[in-house]
Design a protein around this motif. Structure first.
Motif, PDB file in Angstrom:
ATOM      1  N   GLU A  56       0.829  -1.211   0.000  1.00  0.00           N
ATOM      2  CA  GLU A  56       0.000   0.000   0.000  1.00  0.00           C
ATOM      3  C   GLU A  56       0.860   1.255   0.000  1.00  0.00           C
ATOM      4  OE1 GLU A  56      -3.562   2.035   2.682  1.00  0.00           O
ATOM      5  OE2 GLU A  56      -3.219  -0.127   2.754  1.00  0.00           O
ATOM      6  N   PHE A  57       1.913   1.260   0.816  1.00  0.00           N
ATOM      7  CA  PHE A  57       2.787   2.432   0.851  1.00  0.00           C
ATOM      8  C   PHE A  57       3.485   2.616  -0.492  1.00  0.00           C
ATOM      9  CE2 PHE A  57       6.254   5.204   1.771  1.00  0.00           C
ATOM     10  CZ  PHE A  57       5.830   5.998   2.818  1.00  0.00           C
ATOM     11  N   SER A  58       3.933   1.530  -1.085  1.00  0.00           N
ATOM     12  CA  SER A  58       4.621   1.608  -2.379  1.00  0.00           C
ATOM     13  C   SER A  58       3.689   2.157  -3.452  1.00  0.00           C
ATOM     14  CB  SER A  58       5.131   0.223  -2.779  1.00  0.00           C
ATOM     15  OG  SER A  58       6.034  -0.284  -1.813  1.00  0.00           O
ATOM     16  N   MET A  59       2.436   1.708  -3.427  1.00  0.00           N
ATOM     17  CA  MET A  59       1.454   2.200  -4.394  1.00  0.00           C
ATOM     18  C   MET A  59       1.195   3.688  -4.171  1.00  0.00           C
ATOM     19  SD  MET A  59      -0.369   1.300  -6.963  1.00  0.00           S
ATOM     20  CE  MET A  59      -1.870   1.621  -7.890  1.00  0.00           C
ATOM     21  N   ASN A  60       1.060   4.076  -2.923  1.00  0.00           N
ATOM     22  CA  ASN A  60       0.838   5.489  -2.611  1.00  0.00           C
ATOM     23  C   ASN A  60       1.983   6.358  -3.126  1.00  0.00           C
ATOM     24  OD1 ASN A  60      -1.657   5.330  -1.331  1.00  0.00           O
ATOM     25  ND2 ASN A  60      -0.761   4.914   0.667  1.00  0.00           N
ATOM     26  N   TYR A  61       3.196   5.882  -2.919  1.00  0.00           N
ATOM     27  CA  TYR A  61       4.352   6.668  -3.352  1.00  0.00           C
ATOM     28  C   TYR A  61       4.400   6.782  -4.875  1.00  0.00           C
ATOM     29  CZ  TYR A  61       9.102   8.346  -3.942  1.00  0.00           C
ATOM     30  OH  TYR A  61      10.201   9.088  -4.305  1.00  0.00           O
ATOM     31  N   ALA A  62       4.122   5.688  -5.566  1.00  0.00           N
ATOM     32  CA  ALA A  62       4.138   5.717  -7.031  1.00  0.00           C
ATOM     33  C   ALA A  62       3.068   6.662  -7.572  1.00  0.00           C
ATOM     34  CB  ALA A  62       3.930   4.305  -7.577  1.00  0.00           C
ATOM     35  N   LEU A  63       1.890   6.647  -6.969  1.00  0.00           N
ATOM     36  CA  LEU A  63       0.816   7.551  -7.396  1.00  0.00           C
ATOM     37  C   LEU A  63       1.195   9.003  -7.125  1.00  0.00           C
ATOM     38  CD1 LEU A  63      -2.221   5.508  -6.025  1.00  0.00           C
ATOM     39  CD2 LEU A  63      -1.715   5.914  -8.441  1.00  0.00           C
ATOM     40  N   GLN A  64       1.817   9.228  -5.986  1.00  0.00           N
ATOM     41  CA  GLN A  64       2.214  10.590  -5.627  1.00  0.00           C
ATOM     42  C   GLN A  64       3.227  11.156  -6.615  1.00  0.00           C
ATOM     43  OE1 GLN A  64       3.506  12.190  -1.424  1.00  0.00           O
ATOM     44  NE2 GLN A  64       5.325  11.405  -2.436  1.00  0.00           N
ATOM     45  N   GLU A  65       4.118  10.315  -7.106  1.00  0.00           N
ATOM     46  CA  GLU A  65       5.170  10.776  -8.007  1.00  0.00           C
ATOM     47  C   GLU A  65       4.699  10.916  -9.450  1.00  0.00           C
ATOM     48  OE1 GLU A  65       8.469  11.634  -6.793  1.00  0.00           O
ATOM     49  OE2 GLU A  65       7.013  11.658  -5.146  1.00  0.00           O
ATOM     50  N   ASP A  66       3.482  10.494  -9.741  1.00  0.00           N
ATOM     51  CA  ASP A  66       2.926  10.598 -11.095  1.00  0.00           C
ATOM     52  C   ASP A  66       1.968  11.786 -11.131  1.00  0.00           C
ATOM     53  OD1 ASP A  66       1.254  10.226 -13.448  1.00  0.00           O
ATOM     54  OD2 ASP A  66       2.064   8.190 -13.555  1.00  0.00           O
ATOM     55  N   GLU A  67       2.228  12.754 -12.006  1.00  0.00           N
ATOM     56  CA  GLU A  67       1.459  13.998 -12.026  1.00  0.00           C
ATOM     57  C   GLU A  67       0.002  13.808 -12.431  1.00  0.00           C
ATOM     58  OE1 GLU A  67       2.796  15.443 -16.521  1.00  0.00           O
ATOM     59  OE2 GLU A  67       3.550  16.488 -14.750  1.00  0.00           O
ATOM     60  N   ARG A  68      -0.348  12.633 -12.919  1.00  0.00           N
ATOM     61  CA  ARG A  68      -1.751  12.396 -13.274  1.00  0.00           C
ATOM     62  C   ARG A  68      -2.649  12.289 -12.046  1.00  0.00           C
ATOM     63  NH1 ARG A  68      -1.120   7.070 -16.797  1.00  0.00           N
ATOM     64  NH2 ARG A  68       0.569   6.770 -15.268  1.00  0.00           N
ATOM     65  N   PHE A  69      -2.052  11.960 -10.908  1.00  0.00           N
ATOM     66  CA  PHE A  69      -2.845  11.651  -9.721  1.00  0.00           C
ATOM     67  C   PHE A  69      -2.680  12.729  -8.655  1.00  0.00           C
ATOM     68  CE2 PHE A  69      -1.439   7.746 -11.781  1.00  0.00           C
ATOM     69  CZ  PHE A  69      -2.651   7.101 -12.019  1.00  0.00           C
ATOM     70  N   ASP A  70      -3.734  12.903  -7.891  1.00  0.00           N
ATOM     71  CA  ASP A  70      -3.720  13.886  -6.809  1.00  0.00           C
ATOM     72  C   ASP A  70      -4.273  13.224  -5.552  1.00  0.00           C
ATOM     73  OD1 ASP A  70      -3.207  16.294  -5.666  1.00  0.00           O
ATOM     74  OD2 ASP A  70      -4.791  17.402  -6.680  1.00  0.00           O
ATOM     75  N   GLU A  71      -3.533  13.323  -4.457  1.00  0.00           N
ATOM     76  CA  GLU A  71      -4.002  12.772  -3.180  1.00  0.00           C
ATOM     77  C   GLU A  71      -4.878  13.825  -2.524  1.00  0.00           C
ATOM     78  OE1 GLU A  71      -5.026  11.644   0.189  1.00  0.00           O
ATOM     79  OE2 GLU A  71      -3.267  12.862   0.652  1.00  0.00           O
ATOM     80  N   VAL A  72      -6.165  13.516  -2.327  1.00  0.00           N
ATOM     81  CA  VAL A  72      -7.136  14.532  -1.909  1.00  0.00           C
ATOM     82  C   VAL A  72      -7.842  14.170  -0.603  1.00  0.00           C
ATOM     83  CG1 VAL A  72      -7.530  15.264  -4.292  1.00  0.00           C
ATOM     84  CG2 VAL A  72      -8.990  13.473  -3.300  1.00  0.00           C
ATOM     85  N   GLY A  73      -7.308  13.208   0.130  1.00  0.00           N
ATOM     86  CA  GLY A  73      -7.959  12.792   1.370  1.00  0.00           C
ATOM     87  C   GLY A  73      -7.647  13.713   2.528  1.00  0.00           C
TER      88      GLY A  73
END
Length: 492
Positions: free
Chosen positions: A189-206
């Motif tokens: 889960e942490f690895s997935m979160n980090y990969a999403l964070q580093e990709d400009e297509r995704f935004d963490e909005v929680g």
């Protein structure tokens, strides 16, 4: 937030142990029950660990106590003192294990006084370590991350595309994205979160404590970029000239751009009087007064949450834009209840986490005489008192009806292009407002509301201008008049 208390407690324990070792290493800890002889080196916890050497020992005399001894001690700092020895019944026989057993040497006290400073230093230290990565306020060793490739991220994008504008948790994404199931789930889960964070297509909005993902391209334009009416070009001014009355008004206005140091105390409900910029943009201010009512985050610049209509219980998607301190997503709701600048909106926390209730006291529309903004043939604005349909409670000093929004938009754009000197703009608006009052007086709050029709401005610069410029005369109770207004004209 979680690491700092642990580090502080560990440092306290280490300091205590070091200090205790140092103090006890230079002599025995004095306890009245022990027997001592000349030449013994002692330390005295009750005397702030003062050191001394036993010079002589003699029998003690006190029939009520019984047999005991008295030791004469030469203190290291100079002087002699007598102490009891061979005395079993004494409160000092309980050894003081903690050399600094006081509030100033506790985790709670240290965090209360130095918490923010320590948090900044810890964050800087963690950020400087290339072997660590961060997501949603949590840190993890980079070397332990599971590989998440472009294919996984493309699939995550497709899943979010199919979510109909709803943010999804990492767990929900992982149900659709196949990653190795032989690895610790928390690590995946942490690895997935980090990969999403580093990709400009995704935004963490929680909100804080919850990781939710959204596609940046699906975010509303006025969430990714500040709406035109909320953009403020800072105006330099001297806050020291503001009177107590002015500071009180500034706090009451609760402008999110205010420089006032107003504490964010938890509240159950706040009444917000809409300014034109927020009404036009379909937003609410995240000022010091209302900040605790809205969700926040450790890092995310934008937080997706749910607004609830207090009357119908209908829900609306909304966004907290943390950096620029506004909540987006109320345009339709404002239209639904025919709200206008000056209308009052009650904001309170919802019953469910992540929900905020908004409510206005709507009523059957009636015609009332209120301040109205009109746009002249030259593109400038003028104010008049006209009958308008009013469908909700309002703040009498803030209300301004806007019959022609498009024309006011053009006037805003023209004012931004011309960029008239601030004092002149204030003077011209005040001159126009003063014509609506038989005495020619204008309240500072009315002027603040009117000024924000054509230029975004917090109360501070306006109030400082009123306090320092001789053209504006205070006549009491935050009412002002223009000095010799006939000398001024809107085009002066």
């Amino acid at each position: 937030k979680e690491l700092l208390p642990v580090l502080v407690e560990a440092r306290i324990s280490a300091e205590r142990a070091s200090l205790l070792k140092k103090q006890r290493g230079e002599g025995k800890v004095y306890l009245p029950k022990e027997r001592y002889k000349a030449g013994d080196k002692l330390v005295f916890p009750a005397l702030d660990w003062q050191k001394g050497k036993v010079a002589a020992v003699r029998p003690g005399v006190n029939p009520e106590i019984g047999e005991f001894e008295v030791i004469e001690v030469e203190l290291k700092g100079g002087g002699k003192r007598s102490f009891a020895a061979s005395l079993n019944d004494h409160k000092l026989n309980q050894p003081l294990d903690n050399p600094r057993d006081d509030d100033l040497f506790s985790q709670e006290s240290i965090l209360a006084v130095y918490g923010l400073e320590l948090e900044k230093k810890l964050t800087a230290a963690l950020q400087s370590d290339e072997g660590l990565v961060q997501i949603a306020g949590r840190w993890f060793p980079r070397a332990l991350l599971v590989d998440v490739n472009v294919g996984h991220l493309n699939l995550a994008e497709a899943v979010l595309d199919e979510a109909n504008g709803k943010p999804l948790s990492t767990h929900a994404l992982l149900e659709q994205v196949e990653l190795p199931d032989t690895v610790n789930p928390n690590l995946i889960e942490f690895s997935m979160n980090y990969a999403l964070q580093e990709d400009e297509r995704f935004d963490e909005v929680g909100p804080a404590g919850e990781v939710l993902w959204y596609l940046q391209r699906l975010e509303p334009e006025d969430v990714r970029q500040t709406p035109v009416q909320l953009r403020y070009t800072p105006i330099e001014y001297d806050r020291s000239v503001l009177t107590d009355e002015m500071l009180a008004l500034e706090a009451e206005l609760s402008d999110e751009l205010s420089d006032a140091d107003i504490p964010s105390e938890p509240v159950d409900e706040v009444i917000v009087s809409l300014t034109y910029p927020h009404w036009r943009a379909g937003t609410l201010p995240v000022s010091a007064r209302v900040r605790t009512l809205f969700p926040t985050a450790y890092e995310s610049p934008r937080v997706r949450f749910t607004l609830v209509d207090g009357q119908t219980k209908e829900t609306m998607p909304a966004w907290v834009v943390r950096k620029n301190r506004y909540v987006y997503g109320l345009s339709e709701w404002y239209r639904k209840y025919s709200l206008i600048p000056g209308s009052m909106v009650a904001v309170r926390k919802g019953k469910m986490p992540g929900q905020v209730i908004v409510q206005t006291r709507s009523r059957r529309p009636t015609k009332e005489w209120v301040r109205t903004v009109l746009v002249g043939s030259d593109g400038g604005i003028v104010f008049a008192t006209l009958k308008q349909n009013i469908a909700a409670d309002y703040n009498e000093r803030m209300i301004i009806a806007v019959p022609d929004v498009d024309s006011v938009d053009q006037a805003w754009a023209q004012a931004a292009k011309e960029r008239a000197p601030f004092e002149l703009l204030v003077r011209n608006i005040m001159l126009d407002l003063s014509k609506l009052n038989l005495q020619g007086h204008v309240h500072a709050q009315e002027l603040y509301s009117a000024l924000n029709i054509v230029r975004r401005c917090p109360p501070g610069p306006l109030l400082a201008t009123l306090a320092t410029q001789p053209a504006f005369v205070h006549v009491g109770d935050m009412h002002f008049r223009l000095e010799e207004p006939e000398l001024w004209s809107p085009t002066a």
